[in-house]
Motif scaffolding. Structure first.
Motif, PDB file in Angstrom:
ATOM      1  N   GLN A 101     -17.626   5.307  -5.940  1.00 29.19           N
ATOM      2  CA  GLN A 101     -16.731   4.180  -5.679  1.00 29.19           C
ATOM      3  C   GLN A 101     -15.560   4.577  -6.878  1.00 29.19           C
ATOM      4  N   ALA A 102     -15.556   4.917  -7.688  1.00 25.36           N
ATOM      5  CA  ALA A 102     -14.412   5.414  -8.679  1.00 25.36           C
ATOM      6  C   ALA A 102     -13.580   6.489  -7.807  1.00 25.36           C
ATOM      7  N   HIS A 103     -14.096   7.615  -7.353  1.00 30.80           N
ATOM      8  CA  HIS A 103     -13.514   8.304  -6.419  1.00 30.80           C
ATOM      9  C   HIS A 103     -12.657   7.797  -5.296  1.00 30.80           C
ATOM     10  N   ARG A 104     -13.281   6.864  -4.699  1.00 30.50           N
ATOM     11  CA  ARG A 104     -12.541   6.065  -3.565  1.00 30.50           C
ATOM     12  C   ARG A 104     -11.567   5.326  -4.042  1.00 30.50           C
ATOM     13  N   VAL A 105     -11.639   4.585  -4.998  1.00 26.80           N
ATOM     14  CA  VAL A 105     -10.752   3.741  -5.612  1.00 26.80           C
ATOM     15  C   VAL A 105      -9.443   4.418  -6.175  1.00 26.80           C
ATOM     16  N   ALA A 106      -9.796   5.643  -6.774  1.00 28.81           N
ATOM     17  CA  ALA A 106      -8.561   6.337  -7.435  1.00 28.81           C
ATOM     18  C   ALA A 106      -7.881   7.300  -6.347  1.00 28.81           C
ATOM     19  N   VAL A 107      -8.477   7.480  -5.202  1.00 27.36           N
ATOM     20  CA  VAL A 107      -7.488   8.122  -4.239  1.00 27.36           C
ATOM     21  C   VAL A 107      -6.893   7.234  -3.444  1.00 27.36           C
ATOM     22  N   ALA A 108      -7.484   5.896  -3.205  1.00 24.02           N
ATOM     23  CA  ALA A 108      -6.898   4.919  -2.472  1.00 24.02           C
ATOM     24  C   ALA A 108      -5.587   4.432  -3.470  1.00 24.02           C
ATOM     25  N   ALA A 109      -5.552   4.364  -4.596  1.00 24.94           N
ATOM     26  CA  ALA A 109      -4.608   4.041  -5.548  1.00 24.94           C
ATOM     27  C   ALA A 109      -3.461   5.004  -5.484  1.00 24.94           C
ATOM     28  N   ALA A 110      -3.750   5.892  -5.564  1.00 20.58           N
ATOM     29  CA  ALA A 110      -3.047   7.308  -5.703  1.00 20.58           C
ATOM     30  C   ALA A 110      -2.263   7.267  -4.295  1.00 20.58           C
ATOM     31  N   GLU A 111      -2.805   7.242  -3.273  1.00 21.04           N
ATOM     32  CA  GLU A 111      -2.163   7.254  -1.756  1.00 21.04           C
ATOM     33  C   GLU A 111      -1.159   6.035  -1.672  1.00 21.04           C
ATOM     34  N   ALA A 112      -1.758   4.883  -2.102  1.00 19.22           N
ATOM     35  CA  ALA A 112      -0.982   3.694  -2.044  1.00 19.22           C
ATOM     36  C   ALA A 112       0.361   3.815  -2.937  1.00 19.22           C
ATOM     37  N   THR A 113       0.240   4.064  -4.067  1.00 22.63           N
ATOM     38  CA  THR A 113       1.431   4.149  -4.905  1.00 22.63           C
ATOM     39  C   THR A 113       2.398   5.428  -4.892  1.00 22.63           C
ATOM     40  N   GLY A 114       1.667   6.521  -4.293  1.00 18.73           N
ATOM     41  CA  GLY A 114       2.540   7.754  -4.340  1.00 18.73           C
ATOM     42  C   GLY A 114       2.765   8.241  -5.557  1.00 18.73           C
ATOM     43  N   ILE A 115       2.312   7.695  -6.586  1.00 17.13           N
ATOM     44  CA  ILE A 115       2.862   8.001  -8.021  1.00 17.13           C
ATOM     45  C   ILE A 115       2.328   9.294  -8.513  1.00 17.13           C
ATOM     46  N   PRO A 116       0.915   9.666  -8.617  1.00 13.93           N
ATOM     47  CA  PRO A 116       0.665  11.029  -9.150  1.00 13.93           C
ATOM     48  C   PRO A 116       1.152  12.242  -8.248  1.00 13.93           C
ATOM     49  N   ALA A 117       1.817  13.072  -8.861  1.00  8.43           N
ATOM     50  CA  ALA A 117       2.203  14.298  -8.370  1.00  8.43           C
ATOM     51  C   ALA A 117       0.958  15.279  -8.180  1.00  8.43           C
ATOM     52  N   LYS A 118      -0.228  15.406  -8.778  1.00  5.69           N
ATOM     53  CA  LYS A 118      -1.249  16.101  -8.690  1.00  5.69           C
ATOM     54  C   LYS A 118      -2.577  15.346  -8.934  1.00  5.69           C
ATOM     55  N   LEU A 119      -3.355  15.526  -8.082  1.00  8.49           N
ATOM     56  CA  LEU A 119      -4.892  15.028  -7.992  1.00  8.49           C
ATOM     57  C   LEU A 119      -5.747  15.899  -7.946  1.00  8.49           C
ATOM     58  N   TYR A 120      -6.650  15.840  -9.080  1.00 15.76           N
ATOM     59  CA  TYR A 120      -7.835  16.832  -9.328  1.00 15.76           C
ATOM     60  C   TYR A 120      -9.053  15.887  -9.359  1.00 15.76           C
ATOM     61  N   TYR A 121     -10.224  16.786  -8.932  1.00 26.06           N
ATOM     62  CA  TYR A 121     -11.574  16.430  -8.746  1.00 26.06           C
ATOM     63  C   TYR A 121     -12.245  17.162 -10.061  1.00 26.06           C
TER      64      TYR A 121
END
Length: 271
Positions: A146-166
């Motif tokens: 769920q943390a993965h889903r929420v983090a990815v959704a927030a990153a996509e919705a805001t467009g703020i993080p320039a880089k996303l890592y797992y």
């Protein structure tokens, strides 16, 4: 205090911040990069005082939560984390537990609802780099997924993080670590891992040397003393501990800036 660079790590429970990202958080903090830890649940389904397990007589979820959040603050201090944000959701427990069905469990919160709250934190802190778990949550825990889903959704919705890592555990290196443990005489009877555990090393894009921060990681892990399963690593020979703690591994999922195929710095291309 003005920050040019910010790292945000999104984790499921108090104590998850240490093993996969503790060295990264400590290294960034030492370098002057702002570090923001978002912990999604309060860890109610952890062990209680004396090792009392969830569901056993005497297990007090609220008391466990209060203790684990106190331990989280101590861990964050060891790692130099500047900001700890708590989303405050209810711990869902391990996959298959009855607690998975609780209506307030984090795993049952609509993703868009939790993502909106995390997105507001992204708007506040403007992280260039976001770190969370992969699609399987590392090992299938409902709250990690769920943390993965929420983090990815927030990153996509805001467009703020320039880089996303797992975060990643390299399959080949964990096999080597287990061989070292067997050679040291450690009892491995309960530590057999499935063959598909971890991430194949060829898929790992980023390896960060955090060897200068091994002692801080160790102290941060010790801070979570109520959770006995984490202390297993602290009982191992020191050289095996160092082998386990000295590097952290990531798979780059997104980069809006040019980035090399292999890197040792999550902020490559952003400095």
């Amino acid at each position: 205090m003005q920050h040019e660079l910010t790292l945000m790590a999104v984790h499921a429970h108090p104590d998850d911040e240490v093993l996969g990202t503790g060295g990264l958080l400590a290294a960034c903090a030492a370098e002057g990069i702002r570090t923001v830890l978002v912990t999604c649940t309060n860890g109610e389904q952890g062990d209680g005082p004396g090792g009392v397990k969830p569901g056993e007589p005497g297990h007090d979820p609220d008391g466990v939560s209060a203790l684990r959040l106190q331990e989280l603050r101590e861990s964050a201090a060891h790692l130099g984390i500047e900001v700890v944000e708590l989303l405050g959701y209810r711990d869902s427990g391990m996959a298959g537990w009855d607690t998975n069905q609780h209506p307030d469990a984090f795993a049952n919160v609509p993703v868009d609802v939790a993502a909106a709250r995390l997105g507001a934190l992204m708007e506040r802190y403007r992280p260039q780099v976001l770190v969370t778990y992969d699609e399987n949550g590392g090992y299938g825990h409902p709250d990690h997924i769920q943390a993965h889903r929420v983090a990815v959704a927030a990153a996509e919705a805001t467009g703020i993080p320039a880089k996303l890592y797992y975060t990643a555990v390299p399959r080949e290196r964990i096999a080597q670590l287990f061989e070292s443990l067997r050679a040291s005489g450690a009892d491995m009877a309960e530590m057999e891992l499935p063959e598909d555990f971890g991430t194949p090393e060829k898929l790992i894009t980023t390896v960060v040397d955090v060897s200068p921060y091994v002692e801080r990681k160790r102290k941060a892990l010790e801070a979570h003393a109520s959770q006995g399963e984490n202390i297993f690593l602290l009982k191992l020979p020191e050289e095996v501990q160092h082998q386990a703690f000295a590097a952290e591994f990531f798979v780059r999922h997104l980069s809006r800036v040019p980035a090399p195929d292999r890197e040792d710095d999550l902020f490559a291309g952003l400095r």
